[in-house]
Design a protein around this motif. Structure first.
Motif, short mmCIF file in Angstrom:
data_model
loop_
_atom_site.label_atom_id
_atom_site.label_comp_id
_atom_site.label_asym_id
_atom_site.label_seq_id
_atom_site.Cartn_x
_atom_site.Cartn_y
_atom_site.Cartn_z
N SER A 300 0.93 -1.30 -0.13
CA SER A 300 -0.13 -0.05 -0.10
C SER A 300 0.88 1.34 0.33
CB SER A 300 -1.05 0.03 0.82
OG SER A 300 -0.23 0.32 2.64
N GLU A 303 2.60 1.30 -3.55
CA GLU A 303 1.28 2.26 -4.35
C GLU A 303 1.69 3.55 -4.38
OE1 GLU A 303 -0.66 -2.53 -5.24
OE2 GLU A 303 -2.11 -0.39 -3.81
N LEU A 313 -1.68 1.90 -11.36
CA LEU A 313 -2.53 0.89 -10.18
C LEU A 313 -1.64 -0.29 -11.06
CD1 LEU A 313 -5.14 1.54 -7.42
CD2 LEU A 313 -2.80 1.65 -7.19
N ALA A 316 2.18 0.06 -10.95
CA ALA A 316 2.03 -0.03 -9.82
C ALA A 316 2.95 -1.40 -8.54
CB ALA A 316 2.14 1.31 -8.57
N PHE A 317 1.79 -2.63 -9.28
CA PHE A 317 1.55 -3.63 -8.29
C PHE A 317 2.52 -4.32 -9.00
CE2 PHE A 317 0.66 -7.51 -9.05
CZ PHE A 317 -0.20 -7.98 -7.72
N ARG A 474 -4.84 -9.41 -10.74
CA ARG A 474 -3.41 -9.20 -10.01
C ARG A 474 -2.84 -10.81 -10.02
NH1 ARG A 474 -3.12 -5.07 -5.74
NH2 ARG A 474 -3.59 -2.82 -7.21
#
Length: 729
Positions: A300, A303, A313, A316-317, A474
């Motif tokens: 978190s 991100e 996102l 970033a993930f 994901r």
């Protein structure tokens, strides 16, 4: 009823898939038979479809020619709709060119078989979905055709949608339409929402007299004041195509960061505004987002840090998983320092804007592949989402991969799975192999139905019993990121094996004086030289180090390091004694434990670095092994270097090679120049004449069988890597 309809449609589409010869159609377009479809070959194919020479290909021309692939007429029409960006049912050169670019995953202006096949299979998956929905579309038509004459008048046309007007207002809201459309068809929520947008020609609610009149005219493209079933079906397929384009574009857009301004980010890190980012500036900038002060980044926090810089996102993930080497869910100082070390390609302790851009490009290249694969995977998923709720049970997900099973019992051998997943998603076989590993719990090379159920259960992060599209996205992105970086680290750990540096020191210290010198290496040389020929072969060297816990590949790397810049294949006593020289940091001719440990730490870092590069070059090997035999022919081998010929003059300059190789592998500039110097045998600053390519090919073809195997390719590059490391000493 929906489930039964889906099964019937799946059966019909399976026949279409079996009928289409994807490989045959690829070979048809690949006119020079080099294993790639160039942009020129692709555009030339469409030019041959243009029977009347007007510069455009209409539906009839396309379907008549494309039928040789085994694709049904309906499927061919769908391809036209998909390529036809302005919906005029005519394909021009710009649309064909844009379509080529959209499926060229790696942007090299060539289509590999996987890239081509994945799009064809995506079309077939979409046709499978359309086939299932078409039954429902036709049922709507038949119910609205009150006089059963096979045509819809304007009042009958309104009946297609009037039932969606739940509150009887005479207009249909988006929520009303989504509920209605999902109930009447197999559409998912996102497809139903997109369909509403296509039908609703202005903003707000749908169903005004003007909207219905305009929509009726759009369906009645023959202008007969009646909408025939043929017109209706074509219009619905076209709308479905537009919906799929929207859905796919949404999936792809999640991987892009349109608000990321590289210069702004660079300047925000460059605290002293000297146009260079130092290691301290890099560390300080990231530590400012360590909200709990534990000197680590959680997902978190990471991100949040990247999103504040303009990242989306998904990227970033991806970066978080990519950097999380030990997969503990946090980024420690070593993991956070790694990007700086790789980004500093000229090794001056700073990152300039060119290096910064290259590092960002490197990650974006990976993310672009994931982005382009996303809608292909989405098509596969949608075909298995029986009730269209965008949530999947483990059974539904396992049924996707079960298509690859040949024994009818759901057992999938590794080779079949890798082939299936690579061709349907366009992803490299390394990625597909890693995904298979996640589905092969007992690591026996066979993925059973039970194992896949267990594997998909890991995607259920909220433990709800169903898996959302986001959880699947994901989960798959995580596997992809770990393949692109995690697999490399697994390789580096494998290179090091269970090697114990201190134990190795004392094993080498044969006279037990706690100091290493040439008298120790002389004794050691004799013990390693099993055949007593005063030379140590690679096999003898690797076998000796195996007893110390060093993995064979790591031992081979060290062997190459000791060989130095010679072309010898065995170590003599002098070369073996040189190990003392590069371990002797103070130059006194003796190596104590502290020196030994410190120098070996550098060597192990080199091994990790070499393994990172090795994974990237493995991707290159797989990409250019177009016939998928595990060997490179001379032509395939040449194509690896031809890709760097950016000005297409038939030769590759040092600058062209540097830019291409450094971007593909993140190799530092000096080692890249060394590689170029090695392949530029006539030292004219250009690589590419026939003799140079042939000489390089033969130098890697240890087996002298006119093929370069994967091991030969990787070992040759490992040797160059090791030579450079010794050259630096």
């Amino acid at each position: 009823m929906k489930f039964f309809t889906a099964i019937v449609s799946l059966t019909c589409i399976s026949a279409s898939i079996a009928a289409m010869d994807v490989k045959g159609s690829f070979d048809l377009i690949d006119t020079d038979m080099n294993g790639w479809i160039s942009k020129a070959e692709f555009e030339n194919l469409f030019a041959t479809f243009d029977n009347d020479g007007d510069g455009q290909v209409d539906v009839t021309e396309f379907t008549s020619h494309f039928s040789v692939t085994g694709m049904s007429t309906e499927g061919s029409v769908y391809v036209v709709f998909f390529v036809d960006q302005n919906s005029d049912l005519l394909l021009d050169t710009t649309e064909v060119s844009n379509f080529f670019t959209s499926i060229d995953f790696d942007g090299d202006a060539n289509l590999s078989y996987n890239e081509y096949a994945s799009q064809m299979y995506s079309f077939l998956s979409q046709l499978q979905i359309a086939g299932a929905e078409k039954v429902e579309w036709n049922e709507l038509f038949d119910n609205a055709d009150r006089d059963t004459d096979g045509n819809l008048t304007p009042p009958e046309f309104w009946l297609l949608f009037s039932a969606a007007d739940a509150d009887g207002s005479g207009l249909i809201s988006e929520a009303e339409f989504i509920t209605y459309w999902r109930n009447k068809t197999l559409a998912t929520k996102d497809r139903a929402k997109s369909m509403f947008g296509k039908l609703n020609l202005d903003e707000g609610e749908f169903g005004s007299d003007l909207e219905m009149s305009n929509l009726y005219d759009m369906f009645d493209y023959k202008g007969t004041i009646l909408v025939s079933k043929e017109e209706y079906e074509i219009a619905m397929i076209n709308l479905f195509k537009q919906v799929m384009v929207d859905v796919n574009a949404q999936l792809v857009s999640e991987f892009y960061s349109p608000n990321l301004d590289r210069h702004v980010v660079f300047n925000s890190i460059d605290a002293n505004s000297d146009s260079k980012i130092s290691a301290d500036e890099f560390t300080q900038h990231r530590s400012s987002s360590d909200t709990n002060g534990d000197k680590m980044f959680s997902l978190s926090e990471f991100e949040h840090y990247l999103v504040n810089q303009g990242s989306s996102l998904k990227p970033a993930f991806y970066q978080f998983i990519f950097l999380d080497a030990n997969s503990d869910g946090n980024l420690n100082s070593s993991e956070l320092a790694w990007p700086f070390a790789k980004g500093d390609q000229n090794r001056d302790g700073q990152i300039d804007m060119d290096e910064f851009n290259r590092a960002i490009n490197y990650l974006e290249d990976d993310i672009l592949v994931a982005a382009k694969a996303s809608p292909l995977i989405g098509s596969i998923l949608s075909a298995s989402d029986v009730n269209g709720d965008n949530y999947y049970t483990a059974d539904e997900l396992s049924s996707i991969t079960a298509v690859a099973s040949l024994d009818g019992r759901g057992n999938i051998p590794k080779a079949e799975f890798v082939e299936f997943w690579s061709q349907h998603t366009g992803l490299d076989k390394l990625v597909s192999t890693q995904l298979f590993s996640a589905f092969d719990g007992d690591k026996n090379g066979i993925s059973s139905f039970v194992e896949r159920l267990a594997a998909f259960g890991q995607f259920d992060s909220d433990m709800s019993g169903t898996i959302s599209v986001e959880e699947i996205s994901r989960g798959l992105l995580s596997i992809y990121a770990r393949t692109m970086r995690g697999k490399l680290l697994e390789t580096s750990l494998t290179l090091q094996g269970s090697f114990n540096v201190t134990r190795s020191f004392y094993e080498t210290d044969r006279n037990e004086d706690k100091v290493l010198a040439t008298d120790d290496t002389e004794i050691l040389f004799q013990s390693v030289d099993n055949d007593a020929n005063n030379m140590i072969s690679a096999g003898e060297f690797i076998a000796a180090f195996a007893n110390s816990g060093l993995h064979p590949t790591g031992a081979q790397y060290l062997f190459y390091r000791l060989l130095g810049n010679t072309f010898d294949t065995s170590l003599n006593q002098q070369a073996f004694d040189s190990s003392i020289t590069f371990l002797d940091s103070n130059g006194d001719g003796r190596v104590i434990l502290q020196e030994f440990t410190a120098e070996w730490a550098d060597i192990l870092r080199e091994l990790a670095d070499a393994s990172f590069t090795g994974s990237r070059t493995a991707l290159l090997f797989n990409k250019f092994d177009t016939d998928k035999t595990g060997n490179l022919t001379y032509r395939e081998f040449s194509n690896i270097f031809n890709m760097a010929d950016t000005n297409v003059d038939g030769l590759v300059s040092q600058e062209e090679f540097k830019e291409n190789w450094m971007r593909a592998t993140l190799e530092p500039a000096d080692r890249t120049v060394l590689l170029f110097t090695y392949i530029d045998s006539d030292t004219n600053g250009m690589f590419g004449n026939g003799q140079e390519k042939q000489s390089l090919f033969e130098s890697m073809d240890y087996g002298d069988n006119d093929l370069v195997s994967y091991d030969e390719f990787q070992n040759s590059l490992l040797k160059l890597f090791a030579r450079h490391s010794l050259h630096d000493q």
